[in-house]
Design an enzyme around this catalytic site. Structure first.
Site, PDB file in Angstrom:
ATOM      1  N   GLY A 264       0.794  -1.224   0.000  1.00  0.00           N
ATOM      2  CA  GLY A 264       0.000   0.000   0.000  1.00  0.00           C
ATOM      3  C   GLY A 264       0.825   1.271   0.000  1.00  0.00           C
ATOM      4  O   GLY A 264       0.291   2.371  -0.133  1.00  0.00           O
ATOM      5  N   ASN A 265       2.141   1.134   0.162  1.00  0.00           N
ATOM      6  CA  ASN A 265       3.015   2.305   0.149  1.00  0.00           C
ATOM      7  C   ASN A 265       3.364   2.632  -1.302  1.00  0.00           C
ATOM      8  O   ASN A 265       3.729   1.750  -2.071  1.00  0.00           O
ATOM      9  CB  ASN A 265       4.276   2.018   0.971  1.00  0.00           C
ATOM     10  CG  ASN A 265       5.072   3.269   1.250  1.00  0.00           C
ATOM     11  OD1 ASN A 265       5.486   3.976   0.341  1.00  0.00           O
ATOM     12  ND2 ASN A 265       5.295   3.540   2.522  1.00  0.00           N
ATOM     13  N   ASP A 266       3.268   3.886  -1.661  1.00  0.00           N
ATOM     14  CA  ASP A 266       3.502   4.310  -3.044  1.00  0.00           C
ATOM     15  C   ASP A 266       4.955   4.670  -3.346  1.00  0.00           C
ATOM     16  O   ASP A 266       5.244   5.229  -4.405  1.00  0.00           O
ATOM     17  CB  ASP A 266       2.612   5.516  -3.375  1.00  0.00           C
ATOM     18  CG  ASP A 266       1.150   5.150  -3.488  1.00  0.00           C
ATOM     19  OD1 ASP A 266       0.852   4.058  -4.011  1.00  0.00           O
ATOM     20  OD2 ASP A 266       0.304   5.958  -3.059  1.00  0.00           O
ATOM     21  N   PHE A 267       5.867   4.367  -2.440  1.00  0.00           N
ATOM     22  CA  PHE A 267       7.262   4.776  -2.622  1.00  0.00           C
ATOM     23  C   PHE A 267       7.827   4.360  -3.975  1.00  0.00           C
ATOM     24  O   PHE A 267       8.366   5.185  -4.713  1.00  0.00           O
ATOM     25  CB  PHE A 267       8.141   4.201  -1.501  1.00  0.00           C
ATOM     26  CG  PHE A 267       9.587   4.579  -1.656  1.00  0.00           C
ATOM     27  CD1 PHE A 267      10.041   5.796  -1.199  1.00  0.00           C
ATOM     28  CD2 PHE A 267      10.489   3.722  -2.274  1.00  0.00           C
ATOM     29  CE1 PHE A 267      11.374   6.163  -1.357  1.00  0.00           C
ATOM     30  CE2 PHE A 267      11.818   4.075  -2.435  1.00  0.00           C
ATOM     31  CZ  PHE A 267      12.262   5.301  -1.973  1.00  0.00           C
TER      32      PHE A 267
ATOM     33  N   SER B 128       5.070   8.956   1.260  1.00  0.00           N
ATOM     34  CA  SER B 128       4.662   7.938   0.277  1.00  0.00           C
ATOM     35  C   SER B 128       3.699   6.924   0.882  1.00  0.00           C
ATOM     36  O   SER B 128       3.161   6.075   0.182  1.00  0.00           O
ATOM     37  CB  SER B 128       5.892   7.204  -0.273  1.00  0.00           C
ATOM     38  OG  SER B 128       6.527   6.456   0.749  1.00  0.00           O
TER      39      SER B 128
END
EC number: 3.2.2.-
Length: 158
Positions: A38-41, A137
């Site tokens: 779920g992290n957009d990094f 992010s």
């Protein structure tokens, strides 16, 4: 529960360092920076360097960062945190940033991924680095991906 951070992903060619706060539970289980799906990094960074970092394995992601002279680390060496929220980090131990001068002699820009890590921006600025605080992010960040992409792209311009 006390959580340990990861070693820095930097070398003598690193010019840009992205500092997070402390790995979350999923990242710790995977032994990967920004391992939570779920992290957009990786999506954000991929859009900056022009590579699809989401579709390649972790080791190849790190190699892509090195090719682009980008390093990763966290502000905290360790800390107590229930869950993944940065606001719940307590009893934190700060990493020894003094090693950056030797490990990454070409480092010029330090980017802080979110508010919590950004609280330590004055320390790195005082060491002589250009610094910028990014919108987080994290998947918990309610800002749109488009808004964050724009902010991240601007931060990478030098």
């Amino acid at each position: 529960m006390k959580k340990q951070g990861f070693p820095p992903v930097i070398d003598e060619n690193t010019e840009i360092l992205i500092l997070g706060s402390l790995p979350g539970d999923v990242s710790i289980r995977k032994h990967q920076y920004y391992g939570h799906p779920g992290n957009d990094f990786w999506r954000l960074l991929g859009s900056i360097i022009g590579e699809d970092l989401q579709s390649i394995n972790y080791q190849n992601r790190l190699e892509a960062l090195k090719r682009n002279k980008i390093g990763l680390w966290d502000v905290f060496k360790a800390g107590k945190r229930e869950g993944n929220e940065d606001t719940k980090i307590k009893d934190e131990e700060i990493n020894q940033f003094s090693i950056l001068k030797d490990m990454a002699p070409n480092l010029k820009l330090v980017l802080f991924n979110g508010k919590k890590s950004g609280e330590y921006e004055p320390i790195l600025r005082a060491m002589g680095y250009e610094t910028k605080i990014l919108l987080s992010s994290s998947g918990a960040n309610r800002r749109s991906l488009k808004s964050r992409k724009s902010g991240w792209a601007e931060a990478f311009k030098r």
